[in-house]
Design an enzyme around this catalytic site. Structure first.
Site, PDB file in Angstrom:
ATOM      1  N   ASN A  15     -11.139   6.521   1.213  1.00  0.00           N
ATOM      2  CA  ASN A  15     -10.736   7.900   1.482  1.00  0.00           C
ATOM      3  C   ASN A  15      -9.323   8.200   1.014  1.00  0.00           C
ATOM      4  O   ASN A  15      -8.859   9.327   1.114  1.00  0.00           O
ATOM      5  CB  ASN A  15     -10.844   8.205   2.990  1.00  0.00           C
ATOM      6  CG  ASN A  15      -9.953   7.312   3.822  1.00  0.00           C
ATOM      7  OD1 ASN A  15     -10.224   6.120   3.937  1.00  0.00           O
ATOM      8  ND2 ASN A  15      -8.886   7.845   4.383  1.00  0.00           N
ATOM      9  N   GLY A  17      -5.702   6.885  -1.649  1.00  0.00           N
ATOM     10  CA  GLY A  17      -5.011   6.030  -2.622  1.00  0.00           C
ATOM     11  C   GLY A  17      -5.907   5.409  -3.681  1.00  0.00           C
ATOM     12  O   GLY A  17      -6.733   6.081  -4.318  1.00  0.00           O
ATOM     13  N   ILE A  18      -5.747   4.116  -3.866  1.00  0.00           N
ATOM     14  CA  ILE A  18      -6.431   3.378  -4.932  1.00  0.00           C
ATOM     15  C   ILE A  18      -7.950   3.359  -4.711  1.00  0.00           C
ATOM     16  O   ILE A  18      -8.730   3.455  -5.662  1.00  0.00           O
ATOM     17  CB  ILE A  18      -5.849   1.948  -5.000  1.00  0.00           C
ATOM     18  CG1 ILE A  18      -4.380   2.018  -5.444  1.00  0.00           C
ATOM     19  CG2 ILE A  18      -6.646   1.046  -5.939  1.00  0.00           C
ATOM     20  CD1 ILE A  18      -3.533   0.868  -4.997  1.00  0.00           C
ATOM     21  N   SER A 146      -1.971  -8.208  -3.962  1.00  0.00           N
ATOM     22  CA  SER A 146      -0.693  -7.553  -4.254  1.00  0.00           C
ATOM     23  C   SER A 146       0.189  -8.512  -5.041  1.00  0.00           C
ATOM     24  O   SER A 146       0.063  -9.741  -4.902  1.00  0.00           O
ATOM     25  CB  SER A 146       0.009  -7.208  -2.937  1.00  0.00           C
ATOM     26  OG  SER A 146       1.350  -6.859  -3.177  1.00  0.00           O
ATOM     27  N   TYR A 175       2.309  -9.663   5.885  1.00  0.00           N
ATOM     28  CA  TYR A 175       1.578  -8.904   4.848  1.00  0.00           C
ATOM     29  C   TYR A 175       1.414  -9.774   3.600  1.00  0.00           C
ATOM     30  O   TYR A 175       0.324  -9.853   3.035  1.00  0.00           O
ATOM     31  CB  TYR A 175       2.328  -7.610   4.507  1.00  0.00           C
ATOM     32  CG  TYR A 175       1.673  -6.829   3.370  1.00  0.00           C
ATOM     33  CD1 TYR A 175       0.507  -6.098   3.579  1.00  0.00           C
ATOM     34  CD2 TYR A 175       2.223  -6.839   2.081  1.00  0.00           C
ATOM     35  CE1 TYR A 175      -0.108  -5.401   2.535  1.00  0.00           C
ATOM     36  CE2 TYR A 175       1.608  -6.151   1.034  1.00  0.00           C
ATOM     37  CZ  TYR A 175       0.456  -5.425   1.276  1.00  0.00           C
ATOM     38  OH  TYR A 175      -0.161  -4.745   0.232  1.00  0.00           O
TER      39      TYR A 175
HETATM   40  P1  NAP Z   1      -3.744   3.633   1.206  1.00  0.00           P
HETATM   41  O1  NAP Z   1      -3.668   4.916   0.456  1.00  0.00           O
HETATM   42  O2  NAP Z   1      -3.096   3.574   2.540  1.00  0.00           O
HETATM   43  O3  NAP Z   1      -5.261   3.171   1.325  1.00  0.00           O
HETATM   44  C1  NAP Z   1      -5.633   2.155   2.212  1.00  0.00           C
HETATM   45  C2  NAP Z   1      -7.032   2.433   2.691  1.00  0.00           C
HETATM   46  O4  NAP Z   1      -7.418   1.386   3.596  1.00  0.00           O
HETATM   47  C3  NAP Z   1      -7.150   3.756   3.476  1.00  0.00           C
HETATM   48  O5  NAP Z   1      -8.350   4.390   3.145  1.00  0.00           O
HETATM   49  C4  NAP Z   1      -7.191   3.277   4.911  1.00  0.00           C
HETATM   50  O6  NAP Z   1      -7.855   4.170   5.792  1.00  0.00           O
HETATM   51  C5  NAP Z   1      -7.999   2.005   4.749  1.00  0.00           C
HETATM   52  N1  NAP Z   1      -7.956   1.181   5.946  1.00  0.00           N
HETATM   53  C6  NAP Z   1      -6.885   0.786   6.665  1.00  0.00           C
HETATM   54  N2  NAP Z   1      -7.270   0.092   7.751  1.00  0.00           N
HETATM   55  C7  NAP Z   1      -8.618   0.053   7.713  1.00  0.00           C
HETATM   56  C8  NAP Z   1      -9.607  -0.505   8.576  1.00  0.00           C
HETATM   57  N3  NAP Z   1      -9.284  -1.138   9.713  1.00  0.00           N
HETATM   58  N4  NAP Z   1     -10.902  -0.359   8.230  1.00  0.00           N
HETATM   59  C9  NAP Z   1     -11.269   0.295   7.107  1.00  0.00           C
HETATM   60  N5  NAP Z   1     -10.376   0.860   6.276  1.00  0.00           N
HETATM   61  C10 NAP Z   1      -9.065   0.742   6.576  1.00  0.00           C
HETATM   62  O7  NAP Z   1      -3.070   2.446   0.358  1.00  0.00           O
HETATM   63  P2  NAP Z   1      -3.413   1.853  -1.103  1.00  0.00           P
HETATM   64  O8  NAP Z   1      -2.106   1.572  -1.735  1.00  0.00           O
HETATM   65  O9  NAP Z   1      -4.397   2.685  -1.806  1.00  0.00           O
HETATM   66  O10 NAP Z   1      -4.034   0.436  -0.683  1.00  0.00           O
HETATM   67  C11 NAP Z   1      -5.186  -0.106  -1.275  1.00  0.00           C
HETATM   68  C12 NAP Z   1      -5.006  -1.605  -1.454  1.00  0.00           C
HETATM   69  O11 NAP Z   1      -3.998  -1.852  -2.436  1.00  0.00           O
HETATM   70  C13 NAP Z   1      -4.564  -2.353  -0.200  1.00  0.00           C
HETATM   71  O12 NAP Z   1      -5.314  -3.534  -0.066  1.00  0.00           O
HETATM   72  C14 NAP Z   1      -3.111  -2.711  -0.487  1.00  0.00           C
HETATM   73  O13 NAP Z   1      -2.705  -3.897   0.174  1.00  0.00           O
HETATM   74  C15 NAP Z   1      -3.157  -2.894  -1.981  1.00  0.00           C
HETATM   75  N6  NAP Z   1      -1.830  -2.770  -2.623  1.00  0.00           N
HETATM   76  C16 NAP Z   1      -1.224  -1.566  -2.745  1.00  0.00           C
HETATM   77  C17 NAP Z   1       0.007  -1.489  -3.381  1.00  0.00           C
HETATM   78  C18 NAP Z   1       0.702  -0.191  -3.597  1.00  0.00           C
HETATM   79  O14 NAP Z   1       1.780  -0.203  -4.198  1.00  0.00           O
HETATM   80  N7  NAP Z   1       0.168   0.918  -3.147  1.00  0.00           N
HETATM   81  C19 NAP Z   1       0.629  -2.637  -3.876  1.00  0.00           C
HETATM   82  C20 NAP Z   1      -0.022  -3.850  -3.728  1.00  0.00           C
HETATM   83  C21 NAP Z   1      -1.256  -3.902  -3.111  1.00  0.00           C
HETATM   84  P3  NAP Z   1      -7.011   5.281   6.626  1.00  0.00           P
HETATM   85  O15 NAP Z   1      -6.841   6.428   5.685  1.00  0.00           O
HETATM   86  O16 NAP Z   1      -7.903   5.573   7.766  1.00  0.00           O
HETATM   87  O17 NAP Z   1      -5.712   4.660   7.006  1.00  0.00           O
END
Ligand code: NAP
Length: 309
Positions: A15, A17-18, A146, A175
């Site tokens: 829902n 970000g990525i 990450s 983390y």
């Molecule tokens: P994001 O926009 O916060 O997306 C994270 C997603 O995970 C959201 O949909 C969130 O839902 C969901 N989530 C969190 N807790 C959950 C749970 N208990 N059950 C099911 N879904 C859950 O962040 P993002 O950056 O796109 O993250 C995606 C992945 O990329 C993550 O694994 C993160 O560690 C990795 N990552 C990101 C970065 C970066 O720079 N952004 C860098 C390295 C790695 P809600 O909307 O309900 O919170």
């Protein structure tokens, strides 16, 4: 990206970000994408927006919301059962959802929140969907890690591969540990699949560099540390990739024709933080077979299940 027509994909955390971008691009190419999201309202809203977008483009793919809270093992079980009742194939599982930082909190099962969400829930989900993935081969499992997994080496203790207790909890290093676990799990599953001589199942890891998303401002996260609150606020104003760019390593790992099981992809540019995806070597520690084996053993114990490959 080759056509994904006829394929069924599950994307966790779709829902935002990525994950949202990954779901959109897969559906644009014809896949049916199950949006596995913890919040019913955010998941349904994402499904609505994606459907609107796909309709405007006359895309052949489709999306569907299914509730999944990775930090609650009973929700993982319910999701897996519901998915298997509704679908008889799963070509692609993208373990994308994640949380970063925040105060020490326990999951529904009594495990630290980042560990439960980022690793244990995905371990249990993959185990419960593995039979249907096997039946659908050629199929892929993609785990989103990450670049920070490289920092885990500073504080990681191979003898303590488990959910941290309150005393040993440190939000940043925990983390980094969970993101190391994403790769250890990928490599261990890859080795087990290969050892069984299974054809057509690729287990792949990737990372998105530094991408603008909701990661550090996720709904429901509380942070009692002023230092980390300020740190995360400042981090938000540093240059970041768009989610379109940040989703490319995931999409390449999920659909690239040259990808093989055990690969790891990340951005090619400055510090592996910006740019287009390329094959990358993960940290030495993430290739440790001892750490991976211990993680698998602890995960089976904590999730009270056997993951038989
Ligand atoms: P994001 O926009 O916060 O997306 C994270 C997603 O995970 C959201 O949909 C969130 O839902 C969901 N989530 C969190 N807790 C959950 C749970 N208990 N059950 C099911 N879904 C859950 O962040 P993002 O950056 O796109 O993250 C995606 C992945 O990329 C993550 O694994 C993160 O560690 C990795 N990552 C990101 C970065 C970066 O720079 N952004 C860098 C390295 C790695 P809600 O909307 O309900 O919170």
């Amino acid at each position: 990206m080759p056509s994904q027509s006829g394929k069924v994909a599950v994307v966790t955390g779709a829902n935002s970000g990525i994950g949202y971008e990954t779901a959109l691009q897969l559906a644009r190419k014809g896949a049916h994408v199950v949006l596995a999201c913890r919040s019913e309202s955010r998941g349904k809203h994402a499904a609505y927006e994606l459907k609107q977008q796909l309709a405007i483009e006359n895309a052949t793919g489709s999306v569907e919301f299914m509730q999944l809270d990775l930090s609650d093992l009973s929700s993982v079980q319910t999701f897996s059962d519901t998915f298997k009742r509704a679908h008889d194939r799963l070509d692609l599982l993208v373990n994308n959802a994640g949380v970063m930082g925040g105060s020490y909190e326990l999951s529904a099962d009594g495990y630290e929140r980042q560990f439960a969400t980022n690793h244990l829930g995905h371990f249990a989900l993959t185990a419960q969907l593995f039979e249907v993935i096997k039946k659908s081969a050629p199929a892929r499992i993609v785990n989103v890690s990450s670049f920070l997994h490289r920092q885990a080496g500073l504080t990681f203790n191979e003898d303590k591969v488990m959910a941290p207790d309150k005393k040993s909890y440190a939000q940043w290093s925990n983390y980094t540990h969970t993101k190391l676990y994403n790769i250890l799990f990928t490599m261990e599953l890859h080795r087990r699949v290969r050892a069984k001589g299974m054809e057509g199942i690729a287990v792949v890891a990737c990372h998105p560099g530094y991408t603008a998303s909701n990661l550090v401002t996720a709904p429901g996260a509380s942070n009692s540390s002023l230092f980390w609150k300020l740190f995360f606020k400042l981090a938000k104003i540093l240059p970041q990739q768009s989610t379109q760019m940040g989703a490319l390593p995931t999409l390449y790992a999920a659909t690239g024709e040259a990808v093989v099981s055990g690969d790891f992809f990340g951005p090619e540019g400055l510090g592996t933080i910006f740019g287009y995806p390329r094959l990358e070597t993960p940290s030495k520690l993430s290739q440790s077979t001892t750490a991976a084996w211990k993680l698998w053993e602890s995960s089976e114990k904590l999730a009270q299940m056997e993951f038989s490959v």
